[in-house]
Motif scaffolding. Structure first.
Motif, PDB file in Angstrom:
ATOM      1  N   PHE A 150       0.795  -1.227   0.000  1.00  0.00           N
ATOM      2  CA  PHE A 150       0.000   0.000   0.000  1.00  0.00           C
ATOM      3  C   PHE A 150       0.830   1.280   0.000  1.00  0.00           C
ATOM      4  O   PHE A 150       0.526   2.235   0.726  1.00  0.00           O
ATOM      5  CB  PHE A 150      -0.908   0.040   1.220  1.00  0.00           C
ATOM      6  CG  PHE A 150      -1.991  -0.993   1.196  1.00  0.00           C
ATOM      7  CD1 PHE A 150      -2.349  -1.641   0.017  1.00  0.00           C
ATOM      8  CD2 PHE A 150      -2.674  -1.314   2.356  1.00  0.00           C
ATOM      9  CE1 PHE A 150      -3.370  -2.594   0.004  1.00  0.00           C
ATOM     10  CE2 PHE A 150      -3.694  -2.264   2.348  1.00  0.00           C
ATOM     11  CZ  PHE A 150      -4.034  -2.906   1.168  1.00  0.00           C
ATOM     12  N   GLY A 167      -6.380   0.684   9.793  1.00  0.00           N
ATOM     13  CA  GLY A 167      -6.545   1.589   8.654  1.00  0.00           C
ATOM     14  C   GLY A 167      -5.656   2.805   8.797  1.00  0.00           C
ATOM     15  O   GLY A 167      -4.943   3.193   7.867  1.00  0.00           O
ATOM     16  N   ASN A 168      -5.654   3.392   9.974  1.00  0.00           N
ATOM     17  CA  ASN A 168      -4.819   4.574  10.188  1.00  0.00           C
ATOM     18  C   ASN A 168      -3.329   4.246  10.109  1.00  0.00           C
ATOM     19  O   ASN A 168      -2.529   5.102   9.720  1.00  0.00           O
ATOM     20  CB  ASN A 168      -5.146   5.215  11.544  1.00  0.00           C
ATOM     21  CG  ASN A 168      -6.496   5.921  11.522  1.00  0.00           C
ATOM     22  OD1 ASN A 168      -7.084   6.125  10.456  1.00  0.00           O
ATOM     23  ND2 ASN A 168      -7.002   6.288  12.687  1.00  0.00           N
ATOM     24  N   ASP A 171      -2.785   4.365   6.527  1.00  0.00           N
ATOM     25  CA  ASP A 171      -3.088   5.695   6.044  1.00  0.00           C
ATOM     26  C   ASP A 171      -1.908   6.663   6.233  1.00  0.00           C
ATOM     27  O   ASP A 171      -1.540   7.408   5.321  1.00  0.00           O
ATOM     28  CB  ASP A 171      -4.296   6.180   6.861  1.00  0.00           C
ATOM     29  CG  ASP A 171      -4.881   7.448   6.339  1.00  0.00           C
ATOM     30  OD1 ASP A 171      -5.844   7.359   5.573  1.00  0.00           O
ATOM     31  OD2 ASP A 171      -4.375   8.521   6.682  1.00  0.00           O
ATOM     32  N   PHE A 174       1.148   6.043   3.866  1.00  0.00           N
ATOM     33  CA  PHE A 174       0.707   6.259   2.476  1.00  0.00           C
ATOM     34  C   PHE A 174       0.651   7.751   2.166  1.00  0.00           C
ATOM     35  O   PHE A 174       1.174   8.212   1.145  1.00  0.00           O
ATOM     36  CB  PHE A 174      -0.672   5.603   2.313  1.00  0.00           C
ATOM     37  CG  PHE A 174      -1.234   5.651   0.918  1.00  0.00           C
ATOM     38  CD1 PHE A 174      -0.513   5.161  -0.156  1.00  0.00           C
ATOM     39  CD2 PHE A 174      -2.501   6.155   0.689  1.00  0.00           C
ATOM     40  CE1 PHE A 174      -1.047   5.192  -1.438  1.00  0.00           C
ATOM     41  CE2 PHE A 174      -3.047   6.185  -0.584  1.00  0.00           C
ATOM     42  CZ  PHE A 174      -2.312   5.695  -1.654  1.00  0.00           C
ATOM     43  N   HIS A 175       0.029   8.519   3.061  1.00  0.00           N
ATOM     44  CA  HIS A 175      -0.100   9.955   2.813  1.00  0.00           C
ATOM     45  C   HIS A 175       1.174  10.731   3.171  1.00  0.00           C
ATOM     46  O   HIS A 175       1.408  11.818   2.646  1.00  0.00           O
ATOM     47  CB  HIS A 175      -1.296  10.524   3.582  1.00  0.00           C
ATOM     48  CG  HIS A 175      -2.618  10.170   2.959  1.00  0.00           C
ATOM     49  ND1 HIS A 175      -3.196  10.932   1.983  1.00  0.00           N
ATOM     50  CD2 HIS A 175      -3.438   9.114   3.148  1.00  0.00           C
ATOM     51  CE1 HIS A 175      -4.333  10.360   1.593  1.00  0.00           C
ATOM     52  NE2 HIS A 175      -4.509   9.258   2.294  1.00  0.00           N
ATOM     53  N   PRO A 178       4.765  10.953   0.173  1.00  0.00           N
ATOM     54  CA  PRO A 178       5.116  12.024  -0.772  1.00  0.00           C
ATOM     55  C   PRO A 178       5.499  13.333  -0.085  1.00  0.00           C
ATOM     56  O   PRO A 178       6.002  14.240  -0.736  1.00  0.00           O
ATOM     57  CB  PRO A 178       3.843  12.200  -1.612  1.00  0.00           C
ATOM     58  CG  PRO A 178       2.752  11.580  -0.820  1.00  0.00           C
ATOM     59  CD  PRO A 178       3.374  10.517   0.023  1.00  0.00           C
ATOM     60  N   ASP A 282      -7.286  14.809  13.421  1.00  0.00           N
ATOM     61  CA  ASP A 282      -7.466  13.754  12.422  1.00  0.00           C
ATOM     62  C   ASP A 282      -6.135  13.392  11.793  1.00  0.00           C
ATOM     63  O   ASP A 282      -5.092  13.959  12.126  1.00  0.00           O
ATOM     64  CB  ASP A 282      -8.530  14.127  11.378  1.00  0.00           C
ATOM     65  CG  ASP A 282      -8.137  15.330  10.528  1.00  0.00           C
ATOM     66  OD1 ASP A 282      -6.926  15.619  10.409  1.00  0.00           O
ATOM     67  OD2 ASP A 282      -9.038  15.971   9.988  1.00  0.00           O
ATOM     68  N   MET A 283      -6.188  12.419  10.874  1.00  0.00           N
ATOM     69  CA  MET A 283      -4.950  11.892  10.313  1.00  0.00           C
ATOM     70  C   MET A 283      -4.234  12.929   9.449  1.00  0.00           C
ATOM     71  O   MET A 283      -3.004  12.927   9.377  1.00  0.00           O
ATOM     72  CB  MET A 283      -5.245  10.628   9.495  1.00  0.00           C
ATOM     73  CG  MET A 283      -5.686   9.432  10.318  1.00  0.00           C
ATOM     74  SD  MET A 283      -4.499   8.971  11.610  1.00  0.00           S
ATOM     75  CE  MET A 283      -3.109   8.458  10.606  1.00  0.00           C
ATOM     76  N   GLU A 284      -4.979  13.811   8.797  1.00  0.00           N
ATOM     77  CA  GLU A 284      -4.316  14.834   7.982  1.00  0.00           C
ATOM     78  C   GLU A 284      -3.516  15.789   8.863  1.00  0.00           C
ATOM     79  O   GLU A 284      -2.404  16.172   8.530  1.00  0.00           O
ATOM     80  CB  GLU A 284      -5.344  15.609   7.176  1.00  0.00           C
ATOM     81  CG  GLU A 284      -5.798  14.856   5.940  1.00  0.00           C
ATOM     82  CD  GLU A 284      -6.726  15.684   5.079  1.00  0.00           C
ATOM     83  OE1 GLU A 284      -7.948  15.546   5.284  1.00  0.00           O
ATOM     84  OE2 GLU A 284      -6.242  16.456   4.244  1.00  0.00           O
ATOM     85  N   GLU A 285      -4.111  16.165  10.000  1.00  0.00           N
ATOM     86  CA  GLU A 285      -3.383  17.037  10.918  1.00  0.00           C
ATOM     87  C   GLU A 285      -2.162  16.343  11.501  1.00  0.00           C
ATOM     88  O   GLU A 285      -1.147  16.986  11.770  1.00  0.00           O
ATOM     89  CB  GLU A 285      -4.303  17.464  12.058  1.00  0.00           C
ATOM     90  CG  GLU A 285      -5.052  18.731  11.762  1.00  0.00           C
ATOM     91  CD  GLU A 285      -5.856  19.178  12.972  1.00  0.00           C
ATOM     92  OE1 GLU A 285      -7.028  19.502  12.754  1.00  0.00           O
ATOM     93  OE2 GLU A 285      -5.346  19.181  14.108  1.00  0.00           O
ATOM     94  N   ARG A 427      -3.632  21.451  -3.780  1.00  0.00           N
ATOM     95  CA  ARG A 427      -3.676  20.337  -4.727  1.00  0.00           C
ATOM     96  C   ARG A 427      -4.697  20.609  -5.823  1.00  0.00           C
ATOM     97  O   ARG A 427      -5.829  20.941  -5.545  1.00  0.00           O
ATOM     98  CB  ARG A 427      -4.058  19.047  -4.002  1.00  0.00           C
ATOM     99  CG  ARG A 427      -3.014  18.605  -3.003  1.00  0.00           C
ATOM    100  CD  ARG A 427      -3.510  17.405  -2.222  1.00  0.00           C
ATOM    101  NE  ARG A 427      -3.603  16.248  -3.108  1.00  0.00           N
ATOM    102  CZ  ARG A 427      -4.159  15.097  -2.739  1.00  0.00           C
ATOM    103  NH1 ARG A 427      -4.690  14.951  -1.553  1.00  0.00           N
ATOM    104  NH2 ARG A 427      -4.193  14.086  -3.560  1.00  0.00           N
ATOM    105  N   THR A 434      -2.329  17.303 -11.253  1.00  0.00           N
ATOM    106  CA  THR A 434      -1.819  16.444 -10.179  1.00  0.00           C
ATOM    107  C   THR A 434      -0.419  15.936 -10.509  1.00  0.00           C
ATOM    108  O   THR A 434       0.454  15.889  -9.642  1.00  0.00           O
ATOM    109  CB  THR A 434      -2.784  15.266  -9.931  1.00  0.00           C
ATOM    110  OG1 THR A 434      -4.053  15.802  -9.520  1.00  0.00           O
ATOM    111  CG2 THR A 434      -2.263  14.341  -8.835  1.00  0.00           C
ATOM    112  N   LEU A 438       2.596  16.736  -8.113  1.00  0.00           N
ATOM    113  CA  LEU A 438       3.365  15.690  -7.426  1.00  0.00           C
ATOM    114  C   LEU A 438       4.860  15.843  -7.692  1.00  0.00           C
ATOM    115  O   LEU A 438       5.686  15.607  -6.797  1.00  0.00           O
ATOM    116  CB  LEU A 438       2.873  14.295  -7.838  1.00  0.00           C
ATOM    117  CG  LEU A 438       1.465  13.907  -7.354  1.00  0.00           C
ATOM    118  CD1 LEU A 438       1.095  12.505  -7.846  1.00  0.00           C
ATOM    119  CD2 LEU A 438       1.362  13.976  -5.834  1.00  0.00           C
TER     120      LEU A 438
END
Lengths: 481, 481
Positions: A150, A167-168, A171, A174-175, A178, A282-285, A427, A434, A438
């Protein structure tokens, strides 16, 4: 006490020589075998009595049939077979067993909770550890130990993450990949039957391979141990926690997810403030804050931000978002405005802080302006943005041509001013945009420049990190023992 | 009073027959000519004495040299030539002049403000309108009138947007297009010398082609007119406003950007509450709220949400975010849990609200569960998510195979339950994932299902729209005249 002494340490668990994957199947679950293969793990043993080969590897009918050493076992057979399998694990002399299998205490059924109790007894008697059940297990790049591919970054790094959610645990890498983040250990520990958040924090606090600790926690198993471990970790390293289950609905879900009885959000908040933990939502933060800790170097000595970029609306927005987050944009002294007018066009520019100038897309413009503003003592960091007219920049590829020079100019400004440079790049919503985006992100992140997807996300993360840093410098939080 | 009578109406301005682009150049500015070409505008006249052709079209030395009717002029020559050009415009009998050119009042220089005053005098005397200066002008898909391509959706729709920022006027359609939004009019009006936010709102309030009004506003030119226009618009249509310059830094930038003296944020907030305006904080939220207004149909009668999706951590997060935003997740009655256990696997599911089930990735699972939960009167809307294990869904393309059936199942559930279905799909960070994600988004959005990029964004937008809807139904805000 004797049984406790037999427990392998987490250090041992994180560096196995041979891994068995029980329940792997060429027609079903191949994810764990594939993950280990992609990470380059040398000794992988699929176990399944119904097959002789999984992804090109010999498949064994049982643990006992494996010729080599097995110290870690990944399990994806039904919960009903757990106890028999653990007897095999004891016989084979393994150190740790990771149950991907779910359907235990989190179902809320009494007999499943009793099953968990018996499993723990077997682990103690057999001298091995249990990860989970109901989790994704271990990702340790240095040991080539991975749970499922993944898009995880396989190069080792210095960030650790423990997560009650599988999942996290996927996650984040993966995020984060990059954006330039690399990991020492990621542990998805699910129901936390044996290895729990407290033991993991305690370990990571002293792990020389870990500089920054992140955590996704739904419930705390043992408040006293947790407090001790957290105190130790926070005294030594930045700790960033995302607490799930802070509302009624979240609490119900957390119980059904990992059998977690979540504690009061208010109590948890107070604890975080007291220990100088960075709490996020959250996961983005989580990614944003870790990116800031990792790449906003040197960490700024104050809250003064100079915002430079292109685009009027975007400039107004950046100013608003950054001040709303609690940072400040000091107005520029009169003489700077006059100086800037000499080499920036009058039309289409905003002279001040925030500063809007088309020439900020050019390498020379960036160098000149950042170096000039960097001399001001009231400026502690730079925010550079150009992603708010995304169509013109990303989708036309206009930026790509001088990406390398721009990256170098930003790095040079950071070096010569001694102040961190943060990038806000929105983005684009299309595929061509994209692709260009990237490429730009890879250039910036690869050079160690922190990239954020909006001025708001940048400002929120930076404000949290500045608050953490100031509290740490003023002796806030407990000190290390 | 006589001069006022001569002013062309906005309706006339929005439907020109011939457009001249003054300052177009084959070696410089081609954006406006290209935008008109791509939108299929039939009579485009580049004007530039130094060239004979721009993008395949004959280029004229002056407005007077153009053989056909010209009723709209786009200007990108320096501010110094503005007055002479306006004399030409009067002679040619145009209706409207859009100044892309910047460098007027927003520079803060006295002589530039005086220049603006003289320009307005000429417009009044010549019987034409001025858009801007310092803006991107008009995008009216129905009239094939476009300012620059940048991925704008060219099919007419029912959403209008007015923006003091040219960047934001591009940004909205670019980002809104893949989410299914289409536009009646987008007007970037910059310094608002002549056509201002009040006149535009007044017009849009009664425009039969506009159902939803969005606005990005930095400063208000005339408080009394603005209040009147806003009152009229809000009484008839949902109005969504993003106010820039709400902080000290934002205010300074707004002045340098469009010479706007922004009003107090507190006063503006109070006004929005009184008139039942939906106020949002950035361009992403603007898209989210408009997507909700457009596609969350029928608008829910209450705040009760059923959350269904896959992934434990994502499910906990969705529950937390939705309740934090002010919506509610009513617990499910006991008997539903029992029913669900009969056709969902015990392991890896969370039975309740939020509901986590792997079978929610299948068409049958979605239909069965949504139709069952839809019978509960305390459930007013559905949130469906599956984007939180993005790697497995998007980057593997696992979802693409049955996208059409899944879309149909969601539409059918919406139809049969009479309750809106909202989707939270997290954007993947890689190119393969993005390709699959964009295909899924296109399928869902194309079918009129609202797509959001996170549970938080979805919840915030929906909560704002529910609040607006409840206030409107209870007679909140002023009524139409």
């Amino acid at each position: 006490m004797k049984m406790e002494d037999k427990k392998p340490s987490l250090e041992e668990v994180f560096s196995p020589c041979g891994v068995a994957v029980v329940g792997a199947s060429p027609t079903g679950n191949t994810a764990f075998v594939r993950g280990l293969q992609e990470a380059g793990f040398p000794a992988i043993y699929p176990v399944n009595p119904n097959h002789t080969e999984v992804l090109g590897l010999p498949c064994y009918p049982s643990l006992q049939a494996i010729p080599g050493v097995v110290d870690h076992v990944v399990v994806s057979i039904p919960a009903e077979s757990a106890l028999a399998l653990l007897d095999d694990c004891a016989a084979k002399g393994v150190r740790s067993v990771h149950f991907f299998t779910a359907g235990f205490g989190e179902t809320g059924q009494k007999e499943r909770t009793e099953l968990e109790r018996l499993m723990l007894e077997k682990a103690r008697a057999g001298g091995f550890r249990i990860i989970g059940p109901n989790c994704m297990g271990l990702f340790v790049p240095k040991s080539h130990l991975s749970n499922a591919a993944f898009g995880k970054p396989l190069e080792p790094g210095t960030i650790a993450f423990i997560s009650q959610s599988g999942g996290n645990a996927h996650d984040l890498p993966f995020h984060a990949r990059p954006r330039g983040l690399r990991f020492s250990k990621i542990v998805s520990y699910g129901n936390a039957l044996d290895v729990d958040e407290s033991e993991l924090l305690q370990y990571l606090a002293q792990d020389p391979e870990t500089d920054i600790i992140g955590a996704y926690i739904e419930g705390i198993k043992d408040g006293r141990h947790f407090l001790e471990a957290l105190k130790k970790a926070a005294a030594r390293k930045p700790v960033v926690i995302y607490k799930g289950g802070t509302t009624e609905a979240g609490r119900r879900a957390a119980y059904g997810h990992t059998a977690s009885l979540t504690s009061s959000a208010a109590v948890f908040d107070a604890l975080c403030r007291q220990l100088n933990i960075i709490q996020i939502d959250d996961m983005e933060e989580l990614v944003d804050v870790v990116v800031t800790l990792r790449f906003a170097s040197p960490l700024p000595r104050g809250t003064g931000v100079a915002v430079v970029g292109t685009g009027g609306g975007a400039t107004v927005l950046a100013g608003d978002e950054i001040e709303k987050a609690g940072l400040r944009l000091p107005p520029l002294p009169q003489e700077i405005g006059t100086e800037l007018r000499e080499f920036l066009p009058l039309a289409g520019s905003i002279f001040g802080n925030p500063l809007d100038a088309r020439s900020l897309m050019s390498v020379e413009g960036v160098s000149a302006i950042l170096n000039r503003l960097g001399k001001l003592p009231e400026i502690h960091m730079f925010v550079y943005h150009l992603g708010f007219h995304p169509a013109s920049h990303w989708s036309s590829g206009r930026l790509s041509s001088n990406l390398l020079q721009l990256t170098n100019a930003l790095l040079e400004a950071k070096r010569s001013t001694g102040k961190p440079v943060l990038l806000a790049l929105r983005r684009p919503p299309d595929i061509v945009g994209t692709q260009n985006f990237l490429a730009a992100q890879e250039a910036f992140s690869g050079a160690g420049l922190p990239v954020f997807y909006s001025a708001r996300q940048l400002a929120k993360a930076m404000a949290r990190v500045v608050t953490w840093h100031q509290a740490r410098n003023s002796g806030g939080g407990e000190t290390a023992d």
